[in-house]
Design a protein around this motif. Structure first.
Motif, PDB file in Angstrom:
ATOM      1  N   MET A   1      59.118  69.275  14.088  1.00 59.55           N
ATOM      2  CA  MET A   1      59.109  69.328  12.641  1.00 59.55           C
ATOM      3  C   MET A   1      58.507  68.021  12.121  1.00 59.55           C
ATOM      4  N   THR A   2      57.563  68.149  11.210  1.00 56.58           N
ATOM      5  CA  THR A   2      56.961  66.964  10.619  1.00 56.58           C
ATOM      6  C   THR A   2      57.893  66.391   9.549  1.00 56.58           C
ATOM      7  N   THR A   3      57.612  65.171   9.159  1.00 49.66           N
ATOM      8  CA  THR A   3      58.396  64.545   8.099  1.00 49.66           C
ATOM      9  C   THR A   3      58.286  65.333   6.803  1.00 49.66           C
ATOM     10  N   ALA A   4      57.082  65.799   6.473  1.00 51.47           N
ATOM     11  CA  ALA A   4      56.889  66.579   5.241  1.00 51.47           C
ATOM     12  C   ALA A   4      57.666  67.889   5.307  1.00 51.47           C
ATOM     13  N   GLU A   5      57.662  68.552   6.455  1.00 54.51           N
ATOM     14  CA  GLU A   5      58.417  69.798   6.612  1.00 54.51           C
ATOM     15  C   GLU A   5      59.915  69.547   6.465  1.00 54.51           C
ATOM     16  N   ALA A   6      60.391  68.464   7.070  1.00 52.77           N
ATOM     17  CA  ALA A   6      61.811  68.122   6.990  1.00 52.77           C
ATOM     18  C   ALA A   6      62.214  67.812   5.555  1.00 52.77           C
ATOM     19  N   TYR A   7      61.380  67.070   4.867  1.00 47.59           N
ATOM     20  CA  TYR A   7      61.619  66.724   3.459  1.00 47.59           C
ATOM     21  C   TYR A   7      61.737  67.996   2.617  1.00 47.59           C
ATOM     22  N   ASP A   8      60.766  68.888   2.767  1.00 46.09           N
ATOM     23  CA  ASP A   8      60.781  70.150   2.016  1.00 46.09           C
ATOM     24  C   ASP A   8      61.988  70.999   2.371  1.00 46.09           C
ATOM     25  N   LEU A   9      62.360  71.017   3.643  1.00 44.92           N
ATOM     26  CA  LEU A   9      63.507  71.804   4.087  1.00 44.92           C
ATOM     27  C   LEU A   9      64.804  71.271   3.482  1.00 44.92           C
ATOM     28  N   LEU A  10      64.949  69.949   3.434  1.00 48.69           N
ATOM     29  CA  LEU A  10      66.153  69.363   2.832  1.00 48.69           C
ATOM     30  C   LEU A  10      66.232  69.681   1.341  1.00 48.69           C
ATOM     31  N   LEU A  11      65.100  69.614   0.648  1.00 50.10           N
ATOM     32  CA  LEU A  11      65.095  69.976  -0.769  1.00 50.10           C
ATOM     33  C   LEU A  11      65.508  71.434  -0.949  1.00 50.10           C
ATOM     34  N   ALA A  12      65.016  72.305  -0.094  1.00 45.61           N
ATOM     35  CA  ALA A  12      65.355  73.723  -0.203  1.00 45.61           C
ATOM     36  C   ALA A  12      66.828  73.962   0.094  1.00 45.61           C
ATOM     37  N   HIS A  13      67.376  73.316   1.121  1.00 38.89           N
ATOM     38  CA  HIS A  13      68.797  73.459   1.445  1.00 38.89           C
ATOM     39  C   HIS A  13      69.678  72.951   0.309  1.00 38.89           C
ATOM     40  N   ALA A  14      69.156  72.015  -0.461  1.00 33.83           N
ATOM     41  CA  ALA A  14      69.907  71.466  -1.597  1.00 33.83           C
ATOM     42  C   ALA A  14      69.692  72.276  -2.872  1.00 33.83           C
ATOM     43  N   GLY A  15      68.865  73.305  -2.806  1.00 37.80           N
ATOM     44  CA  GLY A  15      68.563  74.082  -4.006  1.00 37.80           C
ATOM     45  C   GLY A  15      67.662  73.339  -4.963  1.00 37.80           C
ATOM     46  N   ALA A  16      66.915  72.368  -4.460  1.00 41.58           N
ATOM     47  CA  ALA A  16      66.069  71.534  -5.306  1.00 41.58           C
ATOM     48  C   ALA A  16      64.588  71.701  -4.986  1.00 41.58           C
ATOM     49  N   SER A  17      64.245  72.730  -4.268  1.00 38.94           N
ATOM     50  CA  SER A  17      62.853  72.970  -3.911  1.00 38.94           C
ATOM     51  C   SER A  17      62.042  73.315  -5.152  1.00 38.94           C
ATOM     52  N   PRO A  18      60.836  72.780  -5.266  1.00 39.76           N
ATOM     53  CA  PRO A  18      59.992  73.180  -6.389  1.00 39.76           C
ATOM     54  C   PRO A  18      59.516  74.636  -6.258  1.00 39.76           C
ATOM     55  N   ASP A  19      59.708  75.213  -5.069  1.00 38.40           N
ATOM     56  CA  ASP A  19      59.333  76.605  -4.815  1.00 38.40           C
ATOM     57  C   ASP A  19      60.571  77.485  -4.829  1.00 38.40           C
ATOM     58  N   PRO A  20      60.857  78.165  -5.938  1.00 38.85           N
ATOM     59  CA  PRO A  20      62.060  79.008  -6.001  1.00 38.85           C
ATOM     60  C   PRO A  20      62.007  80.212  -5.061  1.00 38.85           C
ATOM     61  N   ASP A  21      60.836  80.480  -4.488  1.00 37.97           N
ATOM     62  CA  ASP A  21      60.704  81.578  -3.527  1.00 37.97           C
ATOM     63  C   ASP A  21      60.930  81.118  -2.088  1.00 37.97           C
ATOM     64  N   HIS A  22      61.187  79.826  -1.897  1.00 37.95           N
ATOM     65  CA  HIS A  22      61.459  79.320  -0.551  1.00 37.95           C
ATOM     66  C   HIS A  22      62.685  80.055  -0.017  1.00 37.95           C
ATOM     67  N   PRO A  23      62.618  80.590   1.204  1.00 37.46           N
ATOM     68  CA  PRO A  23      63.752  81.379   1.721  1.00 37.46           C
ATOM     69  C   PRO A  23      65.066  80.600   1.810  1.00 37.46           C
ATOM     70  N   LYS A  24      64.995  79.307   1.932  1.00 36.56           N
ATOM     71  CA  LYS A  24      66.219  78.505   2.017  1.00 36.56           C
ATOM     72  C   LYS A  24      66.790  78.173   0.649  1.00 36.56           C
ATOM     73  N   PHE A  25      66.025  78.452  -0.397  1.00 34.92           N
ATOM     74  CA  PHE A  25      66.510  78.161  -1.746  1.00 34.92           C
ATOM     75  C   PHE A  25      67.795  78.951  -2.009  1.00 34.92           C
TER      76      PHE A  25
ATOM     77  N   TRP B   1      72.577  63.922  -1.303  1.00 33.46           N
ATOM     78  CA  TRP B   1      73.798  63.735  -2.084  1.00 33.46           C
ATOM     79  C   TRP B   1      74.262  65.076  -2.642  1.00 33.46           C
ATOM     80  N   GLY B   2      73.318  65.886  -3.118  1.00 31.03           N
ATOM     81  CA  GLY B   2      73.645  67.196  -3.672  1.00 31.03           C
ATOM     82  C   GLY B   2      74.288  68.114  -2.651  1.00 31.03           C
TER      83      GLY B   2
ATOM     84  N   GLU C   1      64.267  61.487  -4.706  1.00 29.09           N
ATOM     85  CA  GLU C   1      64.354  62.941  -4.581  1.00 29.09           C
ATOM     86  C   GLU C   1      65.046  63.325  -3.276  1.00 29.09           C
ATOM     87  N   LEU C   2      64.740  62.606  -2.199  1.00 32.65           N
ATOM     88  CA  LEU C   2      65.371  62.860  -0.906  1.00 32.65           C
ATOM     89  C   LEU C   2      66.862  62.522  -0.962  1.00 32.65           C
ATOM     90  N   ILE C   3      67.194  61.380  -1.533  1.00 38.08           N
ATOM     91  CA  ILE C   3      68.595  60.982  -1.654  1.00 38.08           C
ATOM     92  C   ILE C   3      69.349  61.977  -2.538  1.00 38.08           C
TER      93      ILE C   3
END
Length: 145
Positions: free
Chosen positions: A1-25, A72-73, A66-68
């Motif tokens: 997993m790349t750093t960018a992928e991990a970053y995006d995945l954490l945002l999605a797990h937190a419900g903070a993804s800019p992509d509301p269609d992300h499956p983890k949202f 935290w969320g 954003e990552l923090i």
């Protein structure tokens, strides 16, 4: 997993993804709690894998807000929605005591790792509780702190 992928995945797990269609949202770490059906251990492991990947970023002198916020969320809302007395899952009898205990353990492991990385304790210390969890049949006992 790349750093960018991990970053995006954490945002999605937190419900903070800019992509509301992300499956983890909707089905990610916080998504599994609202609406609650059951805990998904895979989400916990994805969060920890992504956290390992972004660990160097959390040890920099300046960290990404954003990552923090996502990390935290995950910890704050996980506790507020499911574990606190009077939380939506508690007051509606939606979460079992066993699931609440397991979620509490996961959130403790995540928050300890984040805190350790931020206070520069190092990755070995930060992931000690998670490694213990993995070595002991995925949570057959409490993780050390």
């Amino acid at each position: 997993m790349t750093t960018a992928e991990a970053y995006d995945l954490l945002l999605a797990h937190a419900g903070a993804s800019p992509d509301p269609d992300h499956p983890k949202f909707a089905g990610g770490f916080l998504g599994m709690l609202r609406p609650y059906h059951a805990l998904c251990e895979h989400n916990f492991h994805e969060v920890m894998q992504a956290l390992r990947t972004v660990a160097p970023q959390l040890q920099e002198p300046a960290v990404d807000r954003e990552l923090i916020s996502a990390l935290w969320g995950i910890c704050h809302f996980g506790r507020a929605w499911a574990l606190e007395k009077g939380s939506m899952l508690q007051r509606n009898d939606l979460i079992t005591e066993a699931d609440a205990d397991r979620l509490d353990e996961w959130l403790s492991i995540i928050s300890y790792a984040v805190t350790s990385l931020l206070d520069d304790s190092g990755a070995e210390e930060a992931f000690q509780s998670y490694d213990f969890y993995l070595a002991n049949a995925r949570g057959s006992g409490p993780a050390p702190n």
